[in-house]
Design an enzyme around this catalytic site. Sequence first.
Site, short mmCIF file in Angstrom:
data_model
loop_
_atom_site.label_atom_id
_atom_site.label_comp_id
_atom_site.label_asym_id
_atom_site.label_seq_id
_atom_site.Cartn_x
_atom_site.Cartn_y
_atom_site.Cartn_z
N GLY A 54 37.62 47.42 44.45
CA GLY A 54 36.65 48.37 44.99
C GLY A 54 35.35 48.12 44.26
O GLY A 54 34.86 46.99 44.25
N GLU A 55 34.84 49.13 43.63
CA GLU A 55 33.60 48.98 42.87
C GLU A 55 33.81 49.69 41.52
O GLU A 55 33.99 50.91 41.47
CB GLU A 55 32.45 49.60 43.66
CG GLU A 55 31.12 49.57 42.96
CD GLU A 55 30.73 48.18 42.49
OE1 GLU A 55 30.39 48.05 41.30
OE2 GLU A 55 30.79 47.23 43.30
N SER A 56 33.81 48.89 40.45
CA SER A 56 34.18 49.44 39.15
C SER A 56 33.24 50.54 38.67
O SER A 56 33.67 51.51 38.03
CB SER A 56 34.26 48.32 38.11
OG SER A 56 33.01 47.67 38.00
N CYS A 86 40.76 42.90 40.50
CA CYS A 86 39.30 42.85 40.68
C CYS A 86 38.60 43.99 39.94
O CYS A 86 38.54 43.96 38.72
CB CYS A 86 38.96 42.80 42.17
SG CYS A 86 37.33 42.11 42.46
N ARG A 115 31.22 40.74 35.25
CA ARG A 115 31.25 41.37 36.56
C ARG A 115 30.47 40.52 37.56
O ARG A 115 29.45 39.95 37.21
CB ARG A 115 30.62 42.76 36.42
CG ARG A 115 30.94 43.69 37.50
CD ARG A 115 30.46 45.09 37.16
NE ARG A 115 30.10 45.76 38.38
CZ ARG A 115 28.87 46.11 38.70
NH1 ARG A 115 27.89 45.89 37.88
NH2 ARG A 115 28.65 46.67 39.85
N ILE A 144 36.60 38.41 46.03
CA ILE A 144 35.51 39.14 46.70
C ILE A 144 34.60 39.74 45.63
O ILE A 144 35.00 40.67 44.93
CB ILE A 144 36.06 40.26 47.61
CG1 ILE A 144 37.07 39.70 48.61
CG2 ILE A 144 34.93 40.99 48.32
CD1 ILE A 144 37.92 40.75 49.31
N ARG A 145 33.41 39.17 45.49
CA ARG A 145 32.50 39.59 44.40
C ARG A 145 33.29 39.82 43.11
O ARG A 145 33.21 40.89 42.48
CB ARG A 145 31.70 40.83 44.79
CG ARG A 145 30.70 40.54 45.92
CD ARG A 145 29.69 41.64 46.13
NE ARG A 145 28.82 41.86 44.98
CZ ARG A 145 27.82 41.08 44.61
NH1 ARG A 145 27.55 39.96 45.27
NH2 ARG A 145 27.07 41.37 43.58
N HIS A 195 42.55 39.39 44.88
CA HIS A 195 43.20 40.49 45.62
C HIS A 195 44.55 40.07 46.21
O HIS A 195 44.62 39.73 47.39
CB HIS A 195 42.29 40.93 46.78
CG HIS A 195 41.05 41.61 46.33
ND1 HIS A 195 40.95 42.97 46.20
CD2 HIS A 195 39.84 41.11 45.94
CE1 HIS A 195 39.74 43.30 45.78
NE2 HIS A 195 39.05 42.18 45.62
N GLU A 197 46.82 41.83 47.18
CA GLU A 197 47.35 42.84 48.11
C GLU A 197 47.00 42.54 49.57
O GLU A 197 47.53 43.19 50.46
CB GLU A 197 46.84 44.24 47.71
CG GLU A 197 45.39 44.55 48.03
CD GLU A 197 44.40 43.97 47.01
OE1 GLU A 197 44.81 43.19 46.13
OE2 GLU A 197 43.21 44.30 47.12
N1 GLN Z 1 32.15 43.62 42.12
C1 GLN Z 1 33.02 44.75 42.05
C2 GLN Z 1 32.81 45.55 40.77
O1 GLN Z 1 31.98 45.27 40.02
C3 GLN Z 1 34.48 44.36 42.16
C4 GLN Z 1 34.75 43.81 43.53
C5 GLN Z 1 36.14 44.01 44.01
O2 GLN Z 1 36.92 44.81 43.46
N2 GLN Z 1 36.46 43.34 45.08
O3 GLN Z 1 33.51 46.49 40.55
#
Ligand code: GLN
Length: 215
Positions: A54-56, A86, A115, A144-145, A195, A197
């Site tokens: 997700g987004e940390s 991630c 990150r 993914i990022r 990921h 999952e």
């Molecule tokens: N770039 C996201 C972060 O900094 C992580 C991306 C992801 O969980 N797919 O949290």
Amino acid sequence: MARASGARPVVGVLALQGAVREHVAMLERAGARAVPVRRAAELSEVDGLVLPGGESTTMSRLLESFALLEPLRARIGDGLPVFGSCAGMILLARQVLDGRPDQQQLGGLDVVVRRNAFGRQVDSFEVDLDFAGVAGGPVHAVFIRAPWVEKAGAGVEVLATVASPGPQDGDPGPGDAGTRIVAVRQGSVLATAFHPEITGDERVHRLFVELVREA
Ligand code: GLN
């Protein structure tokens, strides 16, 4: 503290944000009973926990508003098996590079992560990886990022690496060998920069459920 119920341990998925449903489905296929976790009372019932992607920075903020930050730190400190993918890996790291100054860490993993590390070259990519402890051929990994592990402590086992996407900007470390660390384990804490999952292959989740059973 909860006890593993026979061969089917109860594994929570932190459900504040991110790829929750996908992890629930994979954990069920991997032999666990998967439950979403949003409150401290729910956290106290699980034998293991997945921190999804997700987004940390957002998850860090939500952990504070849901009053989960301290309970979660405490359970991880007590040895709760945790699998972070991630953003989940970022939350578990001892230190984050290129994070936000107010971003909170759960700890549990003696690593320094960067990150959005691959973001300078590519936002997303997929690759087949050899994954230590996972039998049956390479694991297809979707990034993914994604972060990478820039430094791993002595107690951290490296489970998978990926070829570095290009010359890095002057930072020494594992990248010098042309590879970046993307999966690690420290005791019963497991983390992947990618990921597992979303690929339909539940072998990494099986590895985690095995760690939960052993704990
Ligand atoms: N770039 C996201 C972060 O900094 C992580 C991306 C992801 O969980 N797919 O949290």
